[in-house]
Every structure is written in structure tokens, then in C-alpha cells.
Design a protein around this motif. Sequence first.
Motif, PDB file in Angstrom:
ATOM      1  N   ARG A 319      37.447 -10.981  15.805  1.00  0.00           N
ATOM      2  CA  ARG A 319      37.757 -11.013  14.364  1.00  0.00           C
ATOM      3  C   ARG A 319      38.253  -9.641  13.901  1.00  0.00           C
ATOM      4  O   ARG A 319      39.263  -9.544  13.186  1.00  0.00           O
ATOM      5  CB  ARG A 319      36.513 -11.422  13.579  1.00  0.00           C
ATOM      6  CG  ARG A 319      36.730 -11.475  12.067  1.00  0.00           C
ATOM      7  CD  ARG A 319      35.432 -11.824  11.337  1.00  0.00           C
ATOM      8  NE  ARG A 319      35.604 -11.746   9.894  1.00  0.00           N
ATOM      9  CZ  ARG A 319      36.007 -12.747   9.126  1.00  0.00           C
ATOM     10  NH1 ARG A 319      36.289 -13.923   9.670  1.00  0.00           N
ATOM     11  NH2 ARG A 319      36.141 -12.592   7.824  1.00  0.00           N
ATOM     12  N   ALA A 320      37.565  -8.575  14.332  1.00  0.00           N
ATOM     13  CA  ALA A 320      37.954  -7.214  13.931  1.00  0.00           C
ATOM     14  C   ALA A 320      39.345  -6.867  14.466  1.00  0.00           C
ATOM     15  O   ALA A 320      40.134  -6.197  13.779  1.00  0.00           O
ATOM     16  CB  ALA A 320      36.925  -6.209  14.442  1.00  0.00           C
ATOM     17  N   LYS A 321      39.656  -7.321  15.670  1.00  0.00           N
ATOM     18  CA  LYS A 321      40.965  -7.032  16.255  1.00  0.00           C
ATOM     19  C   LYS A 321      42.073  -7.717  15.464  1.00  0.00           C
ATOM     20  O   LYS A 321      43.124  -7.124  15.202  1.00  0.00           O
ATOM     21  CB  LYS A 321      40.995  -7.490  17.714  1.00  0.00           C
ATOM     22  CG  LYS A 321      42.239  -7.054  18.481  1.00  0.00           C
ATOM     23  CD  LYS A 321      42.220  -7.566  19.907  1.00  0.00           C
ATOM     24  CE  LYS A 321      41.072  -6.990  20.687  1.00  0.00           C
ATOM     25  NZ  LYS A 321      41.103  -7.422  22.113  1.00  0.00           N
ATOM     26  N   VAL A 322      41.850  -8.978  15.056  1.00  0.00           N
ATOM     27  CA  VAL A 322      42.847  -9.698  14.269  1.00  0.00           C
ATOM     28  C   VAL A 322      43.035  -9.020  12.906  1.00  0.00           C
ATOM     29  O   VAL A 322      44.168  -8.843  12.438  1.00  0.00           O
ATOM     30  CB  VAL A 322      42.438 -11.176  14.092  1.00  0.00           C
ATOM     31  CG1 VAL A 322      43.373 -11.873  13.108  1.00  0.00           C
ATOM     32  CG2 VAL A 322      42.449 -11.899  15.434  1.00  0.00           C
ATOM     33  N   ILE A 323      41.935  -8.631  12.284  1.00  0.00           N
ATOM     34  CA  ILE A 323      42.022  -7.949  10.983  1.00  0.00           C
ATOM     35  C   ILE A 323      42.830  -6.658  11.119  1.00  0.00           C
ATOM     36  O   ILE A 323      43.696  -6.353  10.284  1.00  0.00           O
ATOM     37  CB  ILE A 323      40.616  -7.649  10.420  1.00  0.00           C
ATOM     38  CG1 ILE A 323      39.909  -8.960  10.043  1.00  0.00           C
ATOM     39  CG2 ILE A 323      40.697  -6.713   9.214  1.00  0.00           C
ATOM     40  CD1 ILE A 323      38.459  -8.782   9.638  1.00  0.00           C
ATOM     41  N   ASN A 324      42.564  -5.905  12.172  1.00  0.00           N
ATOM     42  CA  ASN A 324      43.286  -4.649  12.385  1.00  0.00           C
ATOM     43  C   ASN A 324      44.779  -4.893  12.601  1.00  0.00           C
ATOM     44  O   ASN A 324      45.627  -4.202  12.027  1.00  0.00           O
ATOM     45  CB  ASN A 324      42.689  -3.915  13.579  1.00  0.00           C
ATOM     46  CG  ASN A 324      43.346  -2.559  13.811  1.00  0.00           C
ATOM     47  OD1 ASN A 324      43.285  -1.669  12.960  1.00  0.00           O
ATOM     48  ND2 ASN A 324      43.981  -2.398  14.967  1.00  0.00           N
ATOM     49  N   ASN A 325      45.096  -5.896  13.411  1.00  0.00           N
ATOM     50  CA  ASN A 325      46.508  -6.211  13.666  1.00  0.00           C
ATOM     51  C   ASN A 325      47.227  -6.648  12.390  1.00  0.00           C
ATOM     52  O   ASN A 325      48.368  -6.258  12.138  1.00  0.00           O
ATOM     53  CB  ASN A 325      46.620  -7.311  14.718  1.00  0.00           C
ATOM     54  CG  ASN A 325      46.306  -6.813  16.112  1.00  0.00           C
ATOM     55  OD1 ASN A 325      46.347  -5.612  16.389  1.00  0.00           O
ATOM     56  ND2 ASN A 325      45.972  -7.732  17.009  1.00  0.00           N
ATOM     57  N   LEU A 326      46.552  -7.473  11.595  1.00  0.00           N
ATOM     58  CA  LEU A 326      47.161  -7.942  10.348  1.00  0.00           C
ATOM     59  C   LEU A 326      47.338  -6.797   9.354  1.00  0.00           C
ATOM     60  O   LEU A 326      48.348  -6.735   8.627  1.00  0.00           O
ATOM     61  CB  LEU A 326      46.307  -9.034   9.724  1.00  0.00           C
ATOM     62  CG  LEU A 326      46.279 -10.374  10.465  1.00  0.00           C
ATOM     63  CD1 LEU A 326      45.253 -11.316   9.837  1.00  0.00           C
ATOM     64  CD2 LEU A 326      47.659 -11.031  10.429  1.00  0.00           C
ATOM     65  N   THR A 327      46.385  -5.876   9.313  1.00  0.00           N
ATOM     66  CA  THR A 327      46.481  -4.715   8.422  1.00  0.00           C
ATOM     67  C   THR A 327      47.662  -3.844   8.811  1.00  0.00           C
ATOM     68  O   THR A 327      48.429  -3.395   7.958  1.00  0.00           O
ATOM     69  CB  THR A 327      45.177  -3.893   8.456  1.00  0.00           C
ATOM     70  OG1 THR A 327      44.082  -4.728   8.074  1.00  0.00           O
ATOM     71  CG2 THR A 327      45.270  -2.713   7.505  1.00  0.00           C
ATOM     72  N   LEU A 328      47.799  -3.601  10.120  1.00  0.00           N
ATOM     73  CA  LEU A 328      48.932  -2.809  10.606  1.00  0.00           C
ATOM     74  C   LEU A 328      50.260  -3.489  10.326  1.00  0.00           C
ATOM     75  O   LEU A 328      51.247  -2.850   9.944  1.00  0.00           O
ATOM     76  CB  LEU A 328      48.784  -2.540  12.115  1.00  0.00           C
ATOM     77  CG  LEU A 328      47.634  -1.624  12.537  1.00  0.00           C
ATOM     78  CD1 LEU A 328      47.509  -1.588  14.042  1.00  0.00           C
ATOM     79  CD2 LEU A 328      47.833  -0.212  11.992  1.00  0.00           C
ATOM     80  N   ALA A 329      50.286  -4.821  10.512  1.00  0.00           N
ATOM     81  CA  ALA A 329      51.515  -5.574  10.273  1.00  0.00           C
ATOM     82  C   ALA A 329      51.907  -5.520   8.808  1.00  0.00           C
ATOM     83  O   ALA A 329      53.071  -5.318   8.450  1.00  0.00           O
ATOM     84  CB  ALA A 329      51.336  -7.016  10.734  1.00  0.00           C
ATOM     85  N   LEU A 330      50.918  -5.702   7.930  1.00  0.00           N
ATOM     86  CA  LEU A 330      51.191  -5.670   6.484  1.00  0.00           C
ATOM     87  C   LEU A 330      51.723  -4.302   6.053  1.00  0.00           C
ATOM     88  O   LEU A 330      52.596  -4.195   5.185  1.00  0.00           O
ATOM     89  CB  LEU A 330      49.929  -6.010   5.698  1.00  0.00           C
ATOM     90  CG  LEU A 330      50.068  -6.109   4.181  1.00  0.00           C
ATOM     91  CD1 LEU A 330      51.089  -7.175   3.795  1.00  0.00           C
ATOM     92  CD2 LEU A 330      48.701  -6.394   3.539  1.00  0.00           C
ATOM     93  N   GLY A 331      51.209  -3.244   6.701  1.00  0.00           N
ATOM     94  CA  GLY A 331      51.654  -1.887   6.374  1.00  0.00           C
ATOM     95  C   GLY A 331      53.121  -1.678   6.650  1.00  0.00           C
ATOM     96  O   GLY A 331      53.762  -0.809   6.022  1.00  0.00           O
ATOM     97  N   LYS A 332      53.697  -2.436   7.560  1.00  0.00           N
ATOM     98  CA  LYS A 332      55.120  -2.309   7.877  1.00  0.00           C
ATOM     99  C   LYS A 332      56.003  -2.829   6.729  1.00  0.00           C
ATOM    100  O   LYS A 332      57.179  -2.487   6.636  1.00  0.00           O
ATOM    101  CB  LYS A 332      55.457  -3.112   9.135  1.00  0.00           C
ATOM    102  CG  LYS A 332      54.709  -2.698  10.384  1.00  0.00           C
ATOM    103  CD  LYS A 332      55.167  -1.342  10.883  1.00  0.00           C
ATOM    104  CE  LYS A 332      54.487  -0.997  12.206  1.00  0.00           C
ATOM    105  NZ  LYS A 332      54.873   0.359  12.691  1.00  0.00           N
ATOM    106  N   TYR A 333      55.425  -3.652   5.850  1.00  0.00           N
ATOM    107  CA  TYR A 333      56.219  -4.302   4.788  1.00  0.00           C
ATOM    108  C   TYR A 333      55.843  -3.818   3.391  1.00  0.00           C
ATOM    109  O   TYR A 333      56.248  -4.421   2.410  1.00  0.00           O
ATOM    110  CB  TYR A 333      56.040  -5.821   4.891  1.00  0.00           C
ATOM    111  CG  TYR A 333      56.619  -6.380   6.173  1.00  0.00           C
ATOM    112  CD1 TYR A 333      57.951  -6.787   6.252  1.00  0.00           C
ATOM    113  CD2 TYR A 333      55.829  -6.506   7.310  1.00  0.00           C
ATOM    114  CE1 TYR A 333      58.485  -7.293   7.430  1.00  0.00           C
ATOM    115  CE2 TYR A 333      56.371  -7.009   8.500  1.00  0.00           C
ATOM    116  CZ  TYR A 333      57.687  -7.398   8.549  1.00  0.00           C
ATOM    117  OH  TYR A 333      58.209  -7.887   9.713  1.00  0.00           O
ATOM    118  N   GLN A 334      55.064  -2.771   3.317  1.00  0.00           N
ATOM    119  CA  GLN A 334      54.660  -2.260   2.015  1.00  0.00           C
ATOM    120  C   GLN A 334      55.316  -0.911   1.725  1.00  0.00           C
ATOM    121  O   GLN A 334      55.704  -0.191   2.632  1.00  0.00           O
ATOM    122  CB  GLN A 334      53.119  -2.104   1.930  1.00  0.00           C
ATOM    123  CG  GLN A 334      52.400  -3.445   1.928  1.00  0.00           C
ATOM    124  CD  GLN A 334      50.907  -3.268   1.841  1.00  0.00           C
ATOM    125  OE1 GLN A 334      50.345  -2.298   2.350  1.00  0.00           O
ATOM    126  NE2 GLN A 334      50.219  -4.230   1.221  1.00  0.00           N
TER     127      GLN A 334
END
Length: 334
Positions: A319-334
Motif C-alpha cells: 500500500r505504501a509503495k503504491v501511495i508513493n508511486n502515485l504521489t510521484l506521478a501526480l507531482g509530474k503534472y502539478q
Amino acid sequence: MSKTFERYQLVLQNIPCHPDYVTSLELRQILLSKDLIDSTLDDKSQMKTVQRVINKVASDYYSVEIDTEKRPHQIKISQGQQHPINPAAMSSVLSLQIIEHEVLEMLPPTMRKEVSNLISTGKAERDKRIELWKERFCYAPIEFQLTSPSFDESLIDTIEQGILEKRLLKMKYRKRGSLHDEVYSVEPLGIALHGRSFYLLAVKENSQDYRTFAIHRITDMSLGFTVLKPHQNFSAKQYIEEHVPHFSGGQFTQVVLKINNYEGLHLIEETQLSECQSIVESDDEHTTIRAKIRDSLGFEWWLMKNANLVEVIEPLHIRAKVINNLTLALGKYQ
């Protein structure tokens, strides 16, 4: 791939079913057209080679019938027998299309030519049902297809020789993102094809340090001395399943997932994560399941691809790994 094996496969593929037949002379011409017989040999020597292959095929498959009373000999699959490698209709077309899409495009040019030769007879088949399914069946890969990395194909031959002769490999290897080569001395154990890249499975000399090397990153390789204590048995498939999470292997673990019913229930109803899958609870909006899977990069990619439909409840490290990946991915579009 040895010429002996290629000759064997090509002869077997070109033996028709009763009442049709192929002659030994025709088989010779087929082998000559694929450069599988030395064209500089005299006719007698060429026919000896052809006859050896025919006899070997006949000894391996009882359904192969040789009429030695005819000149030249006539070879066919006996009446009422199914061809050993040419199943009819849709199953044949399905196999050929999967090979073409999932295998041929992954291979370097030389290997691609050899594998194409092995399936050429199936593609030329004129059975009406096969012709039907060639037009009415299409194989559509599920993932976006990348191109295959290029590499020196002679490396495969060197690795094969090292495994057969139980010799070390001396090689220079450039890690991903590095500008410099590193020198390794390894015992080759096997080769894996992951996605569209080939990997060398090996163990470093005088150690139990097992490593996986992308073959397209090997810049130089040569044979070394004989391995003093070589591995007598090694299963590439078992090793990958148990020790290489990057290749969809890794240790088994229990996961609990919460899935959106309307848009995602098909992911676990029509298909399943594994045979060990059960429903924990369900309401109008969500279904929670428990399943036993390998903790692998492949599963991580599946979770990321379906992150808008699937929530990881357990285990916490996934769960923590998915959250981290999604956070990093979202940062690319902000």
C-alpha cells in the motif's frame, strides 16, 4: 539453434496427412531452399542427410509413414492420425499469431528468421477452416509494445558455449545510467526473456552472489577458465519465480484489495488474480477480496494501471509503495 534441429523441424512440418504425401526428393529441395543442406555436396550425399532426418522423425512419431517401395520414397502422416505439430483451424491460427506478435518481434533478426522458418508451413496451410480463421481472428496484445533493444547476437552463442562447457565468462557490463563499464567474471546459468529484453542469469565467480544481466548492456564478452565447482542443476524458471521480483517472480504474499463494483468488478470476477482468491466482504459500491500473489514488479504495475479502481488494504508495505508511486506521478503534472 542448430541446423540439425532446424532440418528436423522443417521435415516434420512438410509431411502432409493422408492421402497426400511428400517425396524424399521434394524434402531435399525444401531443405536446400532454406540452406539447411550443403549445396556443394553431390546428390548421393545430400540424400543421405535427408534420409537420416526422415528416419529420425519416423522413429520419434509412429504416425509418420514411409513407403519404401516407391522411388523416390513417399512420406505422409498415416490415415486417421493427426499431424504432430499442425493442429487444425483456429488453434493453429491462434498459436501462429501469438508467436508472430509476442515472440518474433522480441527476437533479433537472425533468431527471427530461424523461428519464422519453423512456422512457415503452418502459415502456408490451405485448409479451409484455417483460411477462415486467418481472416476472422485477430490477436490484440494487452500491453503497449516497446521495441526490442539491439545487441550483439554472438553473445548468445558465447553464453551457450559457456553453459555447455561449464566455463566462466569474462565480460564488461554497463549498468543502466552509467557511463563506464564494470568487469565481471561469472558462471553462466541460463537466459531469460522478459518483455522484449534478454537477460543472462549468472553467479559471480567464487561466490553465491546470483546476478541478472541485461544482455544488451554487455559491451564485451569472452570465455574464461573451466568452473571448478559448477552448478549441476539449475532451473531458470524456478529461480525467476522465487528470486526475481522484477520478472514477476518473488515470494508469495496475501493481499487484500478493495475494488469498485461498477467499473472494476470484472477484474476479479471474469478473471482472477490467482486460484487462491476469495471475497472478504461486499456491498453495493465495493467488493473486498483476499488473494495469494507473488510480490513482484508485475503485480505492482497492475496495481498502478488500475489505481483508479483498486485500493490496496493489506499488506501495508505494498500500500505504501503504491501511495508513493502515485504521489510521484501526480507531482509530474502539478
